[in-house]
Scaffold this active site. Structure first.
Site, PDB file in Angstrom:
ATOM      1  N   HIS A  65      -5.502 -14.291  12.749  1.00  0.00           N
ATOM      2  CA  HIS A  65      -5.597 -13.806  11.369  1.00  0.00           C
ATOM      3  C   HIS A  65      -4.226 -13.838  10.708  1.00  0.00           C
ATOM      4  O   HIS A  65      -3.230 -13.459  11.304  1.00  0.00           O
ATOM      5  CB  HIS A  65      -6.129 -12.363  11.354  1.00  0.00           C
ATOM      6  CG  HIS A  65      -6.274 -11.816   9.963  1.00  0.00           C
ATOM      7  ND1 HIS A  65      -7.354 -12.088   9.165  1.00  0.00           N
ATOM      8  CD2 HIS A  65      -5.445 -11.049   9.210  1.00  0.00           C
ATOM      9  CE1 HIS A  65      -7.197 -11.506   7.988  1.00  0.00           C
ATOM     10  NE2 HIS A  65      -6.045 -10.869   7.988  1.00  0.00           N
ATOM     11  N   ASP A 113     -15.179  -1.254   4.635  1.00  0.00           N
ATOM     12  CA  ASP A 113     -13.929  -1.860   4.178  1.00  0.00           C
ATOM     13  C   ASP A 113     -14.126  -2.521   2.815  1.00  0.00           C
ATOM     14  O   ASP A 113     -13.283  -2.414   1.937  1.00  0.00           O
ATOM     15  CB  ASP A 113     -13.417  -2.898   5.191  1.00  0.00           C
ATOM     16  CG  ASP A 113     -12.222  -3.651   4.630  1.00  0.00           C
ATOM     17  OD1 ASP A 113     -11.205  -2.997   4.366  1.00  0.00           O
ATOM     18  OD2 ASP A 113     -12.320  -4.868   4.403  1.00  0.00           O
ATOM     19  N   ARG A 165      -9.514   0.637  -3.561  1.00  0.00           N
ATOM     20  CA  ARG A 165      -8.047   0.617  -3.438  1.00  0.00           C
ATOM     21  C   ARG A 165      -7.431  -0.281  -4.502  1.00  0.00           C
ATOM     22  O   ARG A 165      -6.375   0.019  -5.054  1.00  0.00           O
ATOM     23  CB  ARG A 165      -7.644   0.117  -2.041  1.00  0.00           C
ATOM     24  CG  ARG A 165      -7.872   1.144  -0.953  1.00  0.00           C
ATOM     25  CD  ARG A 165      -7.792   0.502   0.418  1.00  0.00           C
ATOM     26  NE  ARG A 165      -6.533  -0.153   0.660  1.00  0.00           N
ATOM     27  CZ  ARG A 165      -6.355  -1.186   1.491  1.00  0.00           C
ATOM     28  NH1 ARG A 165      -7.388  -1.671   2.175  1.00  0.00           N
ATOM     29  NH2 ARG A 165      -5.186  -1.723   1.660  1.00  0.00           N
ATOM     30  N   SER A 225      -7.974  -1.997   7.480  1.00  0.00           N
ATOM     31  CA  SER A 225      -8.851  -2.935   6.774  1.00  0.00           C
ATOM     32  C   SER A 225      -8.947  -4.257   7.558  1.00  0.00           C
ATOM     33  O   SER A 225     -10.042  -4.772   7.837  1.00  0.00           O
ATOM     34  CB  SER A 225      -8.287  -3.163   5.366  1.00  0.00           C
ATOM     35  OG  SER A 225      -8.858  -4.275   4.766  1.00  0.00           O
ATOM     36  N   LYS A 257     -12.339  -5.545  10.420  1.00  0.00           N
ATOM     37  CA  LYS A 257     -13.119  -6.786  10.320  1.00  0.00           C
ATOM     38  C   LYS A 257     -12.959  -7.624  11.591  1.00  0.00           C
ATOM     39  O   LYS A 257     -13.904  -8.268  12.047  1.00  0.00           O
ATOM     40  CB  LYS A 257     -12.664  -7.581   9.086  1.00  0.00           C
ATOM     41  CG  LYS A 257     -13.148  -6.948   7.787  1.00  0.00           C
ATOM     42  CD  LYS A 257     -12.571  -7.611   6.563  1.00  0.00           C
ATOM     43  CE  LYS A 257     -11.139  -7.274   6.347  1.00  0.00           C
ATOM     44  NZ  LYS A 257     -10.602  -7.288   5.019  1.00  0.00           N
TER      45      LYS A 257
HETATM   46  N1  URA Z   1      -6.168  -8.023   3.724  1.00  0.00           N
HETATM   47  C1  URA Z   1      -7.200  -7.206   4.046  1.00  0.00           C
HETATM   48  O1  URA Z   1      -8.196  -7.653   4.598  1.00  0.00           O
HETATM   49  N2  URA Z   1      -7.094  -5.907   3.752  1.00  0.00           N
HETATM   50  C2  URA Z   1      -6.000  -5.366   3.145  1.00  0.00           C
HETATM   51  O2  URA Z   1      -5.963  -4.174   2.909  1.00  0.00           O
HETATM   52  C3  URA Z   1      -4.945  -6.225   2.808  1.00  0.00           C
HETATM   53  C4  URA Z   1      -5.058  -7.561   3.118  1.00  0.00           C
END
Ligand code: URA
Length: 433
Positions: free
Chosen positions: A82, A161, A168, A183, A187
């Site tokens: 990621h 999320d 947010r 966050s 995932k």
């Molecule tokens: N990428 C994400 O998936 N979440 C965040 O809070 C910031 C970047």
């Protein structure tokens, strides 16, 4: 339990326990806790922070708020990757086939681009016929057969999320390390891999502008991984300028093919080799990173992983001929050079502005529902440290319209040319294990 008491508790700087955090995440996902209370809670986290324990509880509650993908039918150590987001960042497209070449199963869910950053799924969709939606059976069988499949994120992955991120975004609480870390990791945990290599970007085109913040984010995510038995390593890598030369979907596929053939730019190739080396090590193919790196370097030099890339494309319905004939990929009607107005050394290329310029050409989306033009984008003809003469091309815009004056002006602002030779840009800052 009452939400108002938990907001008060966090506001006063106390830590919340597992049950309290689960109450908040489950209540918010179900719609029992309203946006105004959640906003106050997120702001309290923003100011007061979270302990490592709280951040892990938050991550796990978010990960279990929706589908958790079961990849146990895939043999081997499933390794994910990621990036926290960058411009011209096509590393996933390069490292996934390399890791698969070594027999590391890559069962990856990727996102689409929004704003100045691109998304792996959009890039793959520029390949004619490529399907990013597979049934669970197709996904698992593709990984078992070819060691690699990349699909779009399931709609119900970490819905907490999704809801919290949208909130947010409009309450100025995105830039909080525990919130970003939870966050991302929620995932990733829900996606079902056994190990993950994180590429935390730092620089003008990244979320994290300082090494200190990038290190704190990386360490928080590695720690979450450890707490949930997800073997996690983070590399902190530079995003002082767009990565490689191409920004835009089909262009980034072409450039990824060049790297897989051992013919890519040095900076992009170096970051790809570093990330891929950790992936094959986490995948259990090597014990030491030096061995893994030497093996990956050899594969990149020989171009051997290109066949894995072809079979990956074909297995998801795409035309593998694009690998030998990149001219089959979508392209643009007009190619416009943006030329230097001054003479000197290139000292800065604002990655975020270049990403916005590519988006304005149609390579990205300002809003989630916007369509994408796969053939358009930008090729950088100069990178930091190069010299430019007056009238020399800094970059080429690939557009499907002739009137791109506003994009030219934006791009010219992104390039800074001075009479001082800049220091070499750093690619890999550090590795957090
Ligand atoms: N990428 C994400 O998936 N979440 C965040 O809070 C910031 C970047």
């Amino acid at each position: 339990m009452r939400m108002v008491d938990l907001i008060q508790k966090k506001k006063s700087g106390s830590s919340l326990n597992k049950e309290e955090i689960e109450f908040i995440v489950n209540g918010y996902t179900a719609g029992d806790i309203p946006d105004y209370q959640m906003s106050a809670f997120l702001m309290a986290i923003h100011w007061k922070g979270m302990t490592d324990e709280e951040t892990s509880y938050l991550t796990l509650s978010m990960a279990h708020s929706g589908d958790v993908i079961d990849l146990s039918a895939i043999e081997g150590i499933k390794v994910d990757k990621h990036s926290t987001g960058g411009v011209g960042d096509k590393i996933s497209l390069i490292v996934a086939p390399i890791a698969a070449y070594f027999g590391v199963p890559i069962a990856k869910m990727s996102g689409r681009g929004l704003g100045h950053t691109g998304g792996t799924i959009d890039k793959l969709e520029s390949i004619p016929g490529f399907r990013v939606e597979l049934s669970k059976e197709e996904f698992i069988s593709a990984v078992n057969l070819h060691k690699i499949a990349i699909v779009g994120q399931s709609g119900n992955l970490a819905p907490a999320d999704k809801k919290m991120y949208a909130l947010r975004d409009v309450t100025a609480t995105v830039d909080s390390i525990p919130l970003i870390a939870s966050s991302i990791m929620s995932k990733k945990i829900a996606s079902g891999a056994d190990a993950i290599v994180l590429d935390v970007k730092i620089g003008s085109g990244a979320f994290m502008k300082s090494q200190e913040d990038a290190r704190a984010l990386a360490a928080t995510m590695v720690n979450i991984g450890k707490n949930v038995q997800l073997n996690t390593i983070a590399l902190i890598t530079g995003m002082e300028q767009p990565l490689g030369r191409e920004i835009g979907n089909a262009g980034e596929i072409r450039e990824s093919i060049d790297v897989l053939r051992g013919q890519g730019d040095a900076d992009l190739t170096e970051v790809a080799i570093s990330v891929a080396a950790y992936m094959v090590m986490l995948g259990g193919k090597f014990t030491h990173i030096e061995e893994a790196r030497a093996a990956v370097e050899k594969v990149v030099r020989s171009g051997d992983a290109i066949e894995t890339f072809k079979s990956f494309i074909a297995s998801q319905g795409g035309d593998p001929m694009v690998v030998d004939h990149p001219e089959l990929l979508p392209s643009a009607a007009f190619h416009i050079d943006v030329v230097s107005q001054v003479e000197g050394y290139l000292t800065e290329i604002d990655a975020e502005q270049m990403g916005i310029a590519a988006m304005l050409l149609g390579a990205g989306r300002a809003r989630k529902e916007d369509p994408i033009d796969y053939g358009v984008g930008i090729t950088l003809n100069k990178k930091i440290g190069d010299t430019a003469a007056i009238g020399e091309s800094l970059c080429t815009l690939h557009a499907n319209r002739e009137d791109v004056q506003s994009v030219i002006e934006l791009v010219l602002q992104a390039f800074r040319i001075t009479d001082h030779k800049p220091e070499a840009v750093r690619l890999i800052y550090e590795v957090i294990i």
